[in-house]
Design an enzyme around this catalytic site. Structure first.
Site, short mmCIF file in Angstrom:
data_model
loop_
_atom_site.label_atom_id
_atom_site.label_comp_id
_atom_site.label_asym_id
_atom_site.label_seq_id
_atom_site.Cartn_x
_atom_site.Cartn_y
_atom_site.Cartn_z
N HIS A 21 -5.72 3.87 2.35
CA HIS A 21 -5.59 5.14 1.64
C HIS A 21 -6.21 5.08 0.24
O HIS A 21 -6.43 6.11 -0.38
CB HIS A 21 -4.12 5.57 1.57
CG HIS A 21 -3.25 4.73 0.68
ND1 HIS A 21 -2.39 3.78 1.17
CD2 HIS A 21 -3.09 4.71 -0.66
CE1 HIS A 21 -1.74 3.22 0.17
NE2 HIS A 21 -2.14 3.77 -0.96
N SER A 64 -1.24 -0.10 -5.05
CA SER A 64 -1.77 -0.14 -3.68
C SER A 64 -2.89 -1.15 -3.56
O SER A 64 -3.84 -1.14 -4.34
CB SER A 64 -2.30 1.23 -3.28
OG SER A 64 -1.28 2.06 -2.85
N ASP A 75 -3.16 0.44 7.41
CA ASP A 75 -3.39 0.83 6.02
C ASP A 75 -4.10 -0.28 5.24
O ASP A 75 -3.68 -0.65 4.14
CB ASP A 75 -2.07 1.19 5.34
CG ASP A 75 -2.28 2.01 4.06
OD1 ASP A 75 -3.45 2.33 3.76
OD2 ASP A 75 -1.29 2.31 3.38
#
Length: 592
Positions: free
Chosen positions: A173, A282, A204
């Site tokens: 993402h 992230s 992911d």
């Protein structure tokens, strides 16, 4: 969705820190946290990844269906996040007094309150921190309301780290719908252009590389460690919101189980930790006390009843992604068994199914028609074991000492195309099958994998294929509450009957004289065209283009009908395209 078909009530948040474009409207700040599909057998969670919606000329999304009753917990604003904390001086001495001007050499001393053991653990991680990089990405998302164009670009920043083979790992993402990706090393003032090698939406994760040799100089790749145990110390390193330099947060592993991966709408092994994971973390690594990477930070739980709950992608999932890419030259995905199953904990149910007292397993409810298992497994079969490992009545299998985990973990350890031995009980007899595993074919896919949306236009009627990003664009982050009931039912429960099947909808009507009376039709499924069932969008476009009958008749959901004169409709299409500045009546993928 869990094995009983229930949807979870909460939201799990991804962690990408985004920078709002200058022209974006201030009220868009409340939309910084992009939604993802929720699955059922995990706690309510929400993404930490801000996905700003820049101001554009696109019309506002239409919202239909039931009104959401879920309480929304808005995250703190960026202003609050970066406000410096006030220093508390000794009692009776205001901030900024003599104590605020202590000699510089005193500032480097370790405070007495710091645990020396924890301090040593952080110091051990220091050499590996040089491999942690900051990821800058410019995103250009598709515009599902106007699928012939894209939304205004925006930028975001997140974290990543260098591994062997001149590669960098980060979250999927973090680079979704990328148009440009740049990396910056710790302590460097140079941003290097990066190339995306692979994106694994289910897990992911994304793999990047940099062509410039200077980027790789003086940096040792991160080494991976084993799957940690409960209460093992972990240190999350990255570039989260609140500053521009590297950040370190520490905690322990508090849970290991099958988790909902928000971005991928899948369930894979995951670690729950109590270290802070914020927007921008992230893709950053989680190190153990020996400086080995044991996971990748990717999402956190935001709930009024929960505190300090972050989630990490563990090394078994990371290594699966890397080895999959190395074996096939591309990411092929995580396979599934292709069945929906039911627990067999009720003694009467077990007896009725012909199970003996010493037999355990789970009952197959449905088999995916597109899965290879459909040729051998049947509804009401009892799955007793997978690859020789017995499955309990609650669907779990042994996992390390004193722990159990869902048997889908065994399936996720396999690679696409590999075979597995499945033992089932059918009519009180045991059967064993050697099944070839494949990836999941969803009727409503969770991702469009970087491709632009497909569309087809005739006489102002805009047809498109439904996907989760489409539902999210049309109905917002609470699409699971606000979308039409029939679309939600198909999203949660319908199975594709063939590998090329799509759910085609009439998304909107570009108003013109020829379509008077049809203006209010919005997002209704197209069932048939001139009596022929619609398989997918390309099938519909082909039938319309080749139609030689006097009228074109579209049968829609809820017994609605659209009828147009064929010649007049085709003649009017060109004028409508010109009026709305649409370059083509169909997307490029439908022309081939």
């Amino acid at each position: 969705m869990d094995n009983n078909g229930n949807a979870s009530g909460g939201k799990r948040k991804r962690d990408r820190k985004a920078k709002q474009p200058a022209a974006a409207a201030p009220e868009n700040n409340k939309h910084h946290h992009a939604p993802s599909s929720s699955l059922a057998n995990n706690a309510a969670a929400a993404s930490d990844s801000p996905d700003p919606e820049p101001a554009s000329s696109s019309p506002a999304p239409r919202r239909r269906g039931r009104k959401s009753r879920r309480v929304r917990n808005e995250p703190p604003s960026d202003v609050d996040a970066v406000s410096p904390p006030r220093r508390a001086g000794p009692k009776g001495v205001p901030n900024g007094g003599a104590e605020a001007h202590a000699p510089a050499e005193l500032a480097v001393e370790v405070p007495a309150a710091v645990d020396p053991l924890r301090w040593e653990q952080v110091v051990k991680v220091m050499p590996s921190m040089d491999a942690v990089v900051k990821v800058f990405c410019v995103h250009t998302e598709p515009n599902f309301s106007l699928p012939w164009q894209r939304k205004r670009q925006y930028s975001s920043s997140s974290s990543g780290f260098i591994i062997g083979g001149r590669r960098v790992l980060t979250n999927a993402h973090s680079v979704e719908h990328h148009t440009q990706v740049k990396l910056k090393k710790r302590g460097s003032d140079t941003k290097y252009l990066a190339t995306v090698l692979a994106i694994g939406n289910e897990c992911d994760m994304a793999m990047l590389t940099v062509e410039d040799d200077e980027f790789w100089e003086g940096v040792s790749p991160v080494e991976f460690g084993p799957l940690p145990a409960l209460q093992d110390a972990v240190t999350v390193v990255g570039y989260p919101i609140g500053g521009d330099t590297i950040s370190v947060t520490s905690g322990v592993v508090s849970r290991i189980e099958i988790l909902s991966y928000v971005h991928g709408s899948t369930e894979l092994l995951g670690l729950q930790i109590d270290a802070a994971i914020n927007s921008g973390n992230s893709g950053g690594p989680a190190f153990n006390d020996k400086g080995k990477c044991v996971g990748i930070a990717f999402q956190s739980l935001k709930h009024e009843d929960a505190e300090n709950i972050g989630y990490v992608i563990p090394t078994p999932v990371i290594k699966h992604f890397i080895e999959d890419y190395e074996k096939n030259g591309e990411y092929t995905g995580f396979p599934i068994l292709g069945v929906e199953w039911q627990k067999m904990e009720n003694p009467d149910l077990r007896k009725a199914m012909g199970m003996k007292a010493d037999q355990k397993g789970v009952r197959i409810r449905r088999v995916e028609p597109t899965a290879p298992e459909s040729g051998c497994l049947q509804p009401s079969d009892i799955i007793i074991s997978f690859d020789g490992i017995n499955i309990a009545n609650d669907g779990t299998v042994p996992f390390r000492h004193g722990e159990r985990i869902g048997f889908s973990y065994l399936v996720s350890q396999k690679y696409t195309g590999e075979k597995a031995r499945v033992k089932v009980l059918r009519n009180s007899k045991i059967h064993e099958f050697n099944i070839k595993l494949a990836t999941h074919k969803r009727l409503i896919p969770a991702h469009i994998k970087g491709r632009p949306p497909s569309y087809y236009i005739v006489a102002g009627f805009v047809f498109t294929a439904v996907s989760v990003p489409y539902l999210r664009s049309e109905y917002g982050k609470d699409y699971e509450y606000d979308a039409p009931v029939k679309l939600l039912d198909k999203h949660l429960h319908a199975m594709a009957q063939s590998t090329d099947e799509q759910l085609v909808v009439l998304s909107q009507v570009l108003v013109a004289d020829i379509n008077i009376g049809y203006e209010e039709i919005v997002n209704i499924q197209v069932l048939t065209f001139n009596g022929t069932p619609v398989k997918n969008l390309k099938h519909l476009a082909t039938m319309v283009e080749q139609c030689n009958e006097e009228f074109m008749k579209f049968d829609l959901e809820y017994d609605q009908v659209v009828v147009l004169e064929t010649k007049t409709a085709k003649d009017a299409t060109l004028d409508i395209l010109t009026t709305h500045c649409i370059p083509s009546a169909m997307s490029d993928d439908l022309k081939t």
